[in-house]
Design a protein around this motif. Sequence first.
Motif, PDB file in Angstrom:
ATOM      1  N   TRP A 261      68.784  43.316  31.316  1.00 16.38           N
ATOM      2  CA  TRP A 261      68.753  43.569  29.873  1.00 16.38           C
ATOM      3  C   TRP A 261      70.053  44.194  29.402  1.00 16.38           C
ATOM      4  O   TRP A 261      70.589  43.827  28.355  1.00 16.38           O
ATOM      5  CB  TRP A 261      67.578  44.497  29.528  1.00 16.38           C
ATOM      6  N   THR A 262      70.518  45.170  30.139  1.00 12.36           N
ATOM      7  CA  THR A 262      71.657  45.961  29.683  1.00 12.36           C
ATOM      8  C   THR A 262      72.993  45.392  30.118  1.00 12.36           C
ATOM      9  O   THR A 262      73.977  45.456  29.381  1.00 12.36           O
ATOM     10  CB  THR A 262      71.550  47.382  30.259  1.00 12.36           C
TER      11      THR A 262
ATOM     12  N   ILE B  50      59.976  47.970  28.538  1.00 16.46           N
ATOM     13  CA  ILE B  50      60.669  47.023  29.412  1.00 16.46           C
ATOM     14  C   ILE B  50      60.144  47.165  30.836  1.00 16.46           C
ATOM     15  O   ILE B  50      60.119  48.273  31.388  1.00 16.46           O
ATOM     16  CB  ILE B  50      62.191  47.285  29.417  1.00 16.46           C
ATOM     17  N   GLU B  51      59.728  46.051  31.426  1.00 18.27           N
ATOM     18  CA  GLU B  51      59.374  46.070  32.842  1.00 18.27           C
ATOM     19  C   GLU B  51      60.626  46.437  33.619  1.00 18.27           C
ATOM     20  O   GLU B  51      61.661  45.777  33.509  1.00 18.27           O
ATOM     21  CB  GLU B  51      58.843  44.708  33.274  1.00 18.27           C
ATOM     22  N   SER B  52      60.539  47.491  34.430  1.00 15.90           N
ATOM     23  CA  SER B  52      61.759  48.116  34.953  1.00 15.90           C
ATOM     24  C   SER B  52      62.362  47.410  36.151  1.00 15.90           C
ATOM     25  O   SER B  52      63.450  47.767  36.589  1.00 15.90           O
ATOM     26  CB  SER B  52      61.484  49.583  35.302  1.00 15.90           C
TER      27      SER B  52
ATOM     28  N   LEU C 181      60.932  52.497  29.724  1.00 15.16           N
ATOM     29  CA  LEU C 181      61.220  51.787  30.971  1.00 15.16           C
ATOM     30  C   LEU C 181      60.084  52.035  31.935  1.00 15.16           C
ATOM     31  O   LEU C 181      59.855  53.181  32.364  1.00 15.16           O
ATOM     32  CB  LEU C 181      62.528  52.275  31.584  1.00 15.16           C
TER      33      LEU C 181
ATOM     34  N   TRP D 238      65.713  45.684  35.071  1.00 12.31           N
ATOM     35  CA  TRP D 238      66.244  46.467  33.966  1.00 12.31           C
ATOM     36  C   TRP D 238      67.697  46.136  33.658  1.00 12.31           C
ATOM     37  O   TRP D 238      68.091  45.968  32.496  1.00 12.31           O
ATOM     38  CB  TRP D 238      66.072  47.949  34.296  1.00 12.31           C
ATOM     39  N   THR D 239      68.536  46.001  34.691  1.00 11.27           N
ATOM     40  CA  THR D 239      69.959  45.790  34.436  1.00 11.27           C
ATOM     41  C   THR D 239      70.249  44.400  33.871  1.00 11.27           C
ATOM     42  O   THR D 239      71.340  44.176  33.337  1.00 11.27           O
ATOM     43  CB  THR D 239      70.796  46.027  35.709  1.00 11.27           C
TER      44      THR D 239
ATOM     45  N   TYR E 190      71.741  51.800  38.548  1.00  9.58           N
ATOM     46  CA  TYR E 190      70.506  51.376  37.877  1.00  9.58           C
ATOM     47  C   TYR E 190      70.240  52.262  36.659  1.00  9.58           C
ATOM     48  O   TYR E 190      69.892  51.767  35.579  1.00  9.58           O
ATOM     49  CB  TYR E 190      69.372  51.464  38.885  1.00  9.58           C
TER      50      TYR E 190
ATOM     51  N   GLU F 150      57.225  50.286  37.837  1.00  8.70           N
ATOM     52  CA  GLU F 150      57.557  51.719  37.778  1.00  8.70           C
ATOM     53  C   GLU F 150      57.091  52.446  39.040  1.00  8.70           C
ATOM     54  O   GLU F 150      57.788  53.325  39.565  1.00  8.70           O
ATOM     55  CB  GLU F 150      56.891  52.310  36.535  1.00  8.70           C
TER      56      GLU F 150
ATOM     57  N   TRP G 228      61.669  57.220  30.392  1.00  7.00           N
ATOM     58  CA  TRP G 228      61.849  56.601  31.704  1.00  7.00           C
ATOM     59  C   TRP G 228      60.638  56.862  32.589  1.00  7.00           C
ATOM     60  O   TRP G 228      60.222  58.003  32.765  1.00  7.00           O
ATOM     61  CB  TRP G 228      63.103  57.143  32.390  1.00  7.00           C
TER      62      TRP G 228
END
Length: 519
Positions: A55-56, A47-49, A84, A52-53, A126, A89, A141
Amino acid sequence: MPRFPVLYQLIVLSLLVKQALCLSVSIPVAAPSTAPTIAPDLVSLSIESDLWTDWTGTTSRNQFFFNTLQNLINLTGKPPRFRLGGHSEDNTNFSPNVQFFQASFPGFSTSTPYPEASNIVAGDGYYQAAQFLPPNTRITWGMNLKENNLTAVFLETRSLMKAFASSAMKNAGVILDSIEVGNEADGFGLSLPTYIQQWEKIAQNITATAGLTKSSSTKLWGAAFAGSSHSTSGFSPQSIIAQNILSSAAGSLITTMSGHRYSGSFCTGSGGLLQNLMDKASIRGNLTSFNPDIAATKAKGLDYVMGETNSYACHGAPGVSNTAGAALWTLDYALFGPQIGISRLFFHQGVGYKYSMIQRVTLTRSPLDGSTLSSPLPPHIQPQYYAAIIAAEAIGNSGNTRAVEISINNSFISGYAFYVGNKLTKALFINSQAFLTTSSGARGSTQITFGLTGSGAPTRMTVKRLSIPHADATSGLTWGGQTFETSDGKVSGSVQVTTANVSDGFSIQETEAVLVTFQ
């Protein structure tokens, strides 16, 4: 009489054509000793970080995304693993004054409608957002190496470990499996010795802050380069091993080497033919080029993964990466990986990326060219998602599945036999000949007949099909009569399979996948 030779020639030609469209494949009833064990989470996600949120979720889970993961869990008993990272990153820093994250993005273009963030500032939330993933999800991560900032890495690591030590994360059952230090550092402009020195400094900071030791459950990934020299010169796993990275305090915690691979590039807007992506020989050539890297990694007792991969770099090519043909590419590519020692493949995903299996938030710009959409595009799966579903179903939930590639003398058809322990249970066939919306003539098909070798050969089977309108279709696929193209990401429809005698064989069309389950 003069017409007889012509008629005779037509009959002979017809027989030759029929012969050309029939294949006999030999499959051993007992697993060959060389058949590798296949991980239930073989198809995993990178996942491109930067977002990120999304996605979740932040204060509650993204239910659509969770449902798409649960579909896979229902088949294998395990969620896909997560990595991640990506380009963003190495653009991430930390601030205690930020709740979740703040990000800056460059302007978008027709070739890159959804670019990665140029700068991210993460807060505690995050990292804590991982609690919304399914239980038993394992995460690697990625941490910032490029900026060479010990303070930033210290703050990131402290927040990361705080999140995974929290009662909410423990109750959720989400596991910090590994930490990756830097993404594609071969593009930083560093020499290999300078990279090793910088990596060891940053990695030592991370492991000390996290309190990691050889007995810790959290380990490190090594390499994660954009390319590989496949030798001890330049950037590669064998190069960093030769530079004694494993002898350093942090390097001794490396348990996995990660490779990155794309089948082509769309970074400057250059496209690629769909048939070229799907090509059976190209798939094998792209992956077997890593054989020296895999061998060097295994020689040290380490695991090897394709830690970031997908069809075309820079988020995919329109009309290629987002199509049904890419689903067949993904399926063959993923299943061939373990045949050469790759334990898992992490398919890269991002917001609005053309090659994402899952578009899990509403989009207002076209992911193909960045144009404003007349109406928002709600969360949805893309054709590649079916590859993850089919691979999961073929592997199953035994925890002891082995698979071997079936030798098939055909340029387009590939196959894999699956065994639980030593017993043959399934076989998957993929016809990668592209049947396009522009194809002329009837859709071709090939009759497959079995030669099962060994005692106790099964006599009955069920046949399940991935129905695809055309290789360049972006929707309308069904797996055994069921669709995952739903508003909630859950499967819809009744399962449709046929039952037949093994001796009857089955037919497979151009641009189709067929799963045979032996009874």
